[in-house]
Each structure stands twice: as structure tokens, then as C-alpha cells.
Design a protein around this motif. Structure first.
Motif, PDB file in Angstrom:
ATOM      1  N   THR A 182       0.834  -1.195   0.000  1.00  0.00           N
ATOM      2  CA  THR A 182       0.000   0.000   0.000  1.00  0.00           C
ATOM      3  C   THR A 182       0.870   1.246   0.000  1.00  0.00           C
ATOM      4  OG1 THR A 182      -1.671  -1.185   1.281  1.00  0.00           O
ATOM      5  CG2 THR A 182      -1.819   1.196   1.285  1.00  0.00           C
ATOM      6  N   VAL A 215      -3.003   6.228   2.404  1.00  0.00           N
ATOM      7  CA  VAL A 215      -3.906   5.296   3.086  1.00  0.00           C
ATOM      8  C   VAL A 215      -4.099   5.739   4.536  1.00  0.00           C
ATOM      9  CG1 VAL A 215      -2.136   3.640   3.837  1.00  0.00           C
ATOM     10  CG2 VAL A 215      -4.472   2.859   3.418  1.00  0.00           C
ATOM     11  N   LYS A 243      -8.117   3.783   9.011  1.00  0.00           N
ATOM     12  CA  LYS A 243      -9.456   3.220   8.793  1.00  0.00           C
ATOM     13  C   LYS A 243      -9.471   2.371   7.528  1.00  0.00           C
ATOM     14  CE  LYS A 243     -14.353   4.324   8.326  1.00  0.00           C
ATOM     15  NZ  LYS A 243     -14.613   3.130   7.609  1.00  0.00           N
ATOM     16  N   GLN A 244      -8.819   2.822   6.476  1.00  0.00           N
ATOM     17  CA  GLN A 244      -8.769   2.042   5.241  1.00  0.00           C
ATOM     18  C   GLN A 244      -8.033   0.727   5.460  1.00  0.00           C
ATOM     19  OE1 GLN A 244      -7.004   5.220   2.954  1.00  0.00           O
ATOM     20  NE2 GLN A 244      -8.839   5.357   1.653  1.00  0.00           N
ATOM     21  N   ASP A 296     -10.373  -1.494   7.320  1.00  0.00           N
ATOM     22  CA  ASP A 296     -11.406  -1.997   6.412  1.00  0.00           C
ATOM     23  C   ASP A 296     -10.871  -3.133   5.547  1.00  0.00           C
ATOM     24  OD1 ASP A 296     -13.184  -0.144   7.447  1.00  0.00           O
ATOM     25  OD2 ASP A 296     -13.042   1.228   5.723  1.00  0.00           O
ATOM     26  N   LYS A 297      -9.656  -2.970   5.017  1.00  0.00           N
ATOM     27  CA  LYS A 297      -9.035  -4.047   4.239  1.00  0.00           C
ATOM     28  C   LYS A 297      -8.851  -5.280   5.110  1.00  0.00           C
ATOM     29  CE  LYS A 297      -6.416  -1.185   1.017  1.00  0.00           C
ATOM     30  NZ  LYS A 297      -5.078  -0.852   0.501  1.00  0.00           N
TER      31      LYS A 297
END
Length: 79
Positions: free
Chosen positions: A44, A49, A52-53, A56-57
Motif C-alpha cells: 500500500t 492510506v 481506517k482504510q 477496512d481491508k
């Protein structure tokens, strides 16, 4: 990784390294969380990023809501 515990299976995607994911709805171990975070962050762009992202992933990879482990996940990401 030929010897995988019978209670887990492997998930491989183009975005992540091989990660062991529990088949049940049990929360993954701290080691599994750290390993998955390392895999996610390695693939990533860290400048684009949010935590939270990543969470979520992470929830998508493990197939369960990771909200109860939010603080541990955040601390692991920061370290």
C-alpha cells in the motif's frame, strides 16, 4: 506453508501476501493481525492510506468485523 492447521485456510490475493485466515468467526491472534498488517502495508502507498482504510481491508481479509481490536490494530500500524 504446507502445514496449515485444519482450522485455518489460506487466502491469496493480488494485493496481499499469503495470509492465514481463521474459518470461524473467531478473532485472529495478535501474530496473525501483525502479519496481515505487514502484508497490507507492504503493498500500500503509505502516503495515501488511512488507518481506517487499513482496518477496512483487514476486516475484508479476515471476513469479520475487526472493530473490537481497533486499538491494537492502530498501535500496530503506528509502530
Amino acid at each position: 506453508m504446507a502445514n496449515v492447521a485444519p482450522t485455518a485456510h489460506n487466502v491469496a490475493t493480488s494485493s496481499y501476501n499469503l495470509v492465514q485466515v481463521p474459518q470461524s468467526s473467531q478473532m485472529p491472534s495478535d501474530d496473525a493481525i501483525v502479519s496481515a498488517i505487514s502484508s497490507i502495508l507492504a503493498s500500500t502507498d503509505l502516503a495515501s492510506v488511512s488507518m481506517k482504510q487499513v482496518r477496512d481491508k483487514f476486516s475484508h481479509v479476515f471476513g469479520i468485523d475487526m472493530s473490537p481490536r481497533r486499538e491494537f490494530i492502530n498501535q500496530t500500524i503506528q509502530s
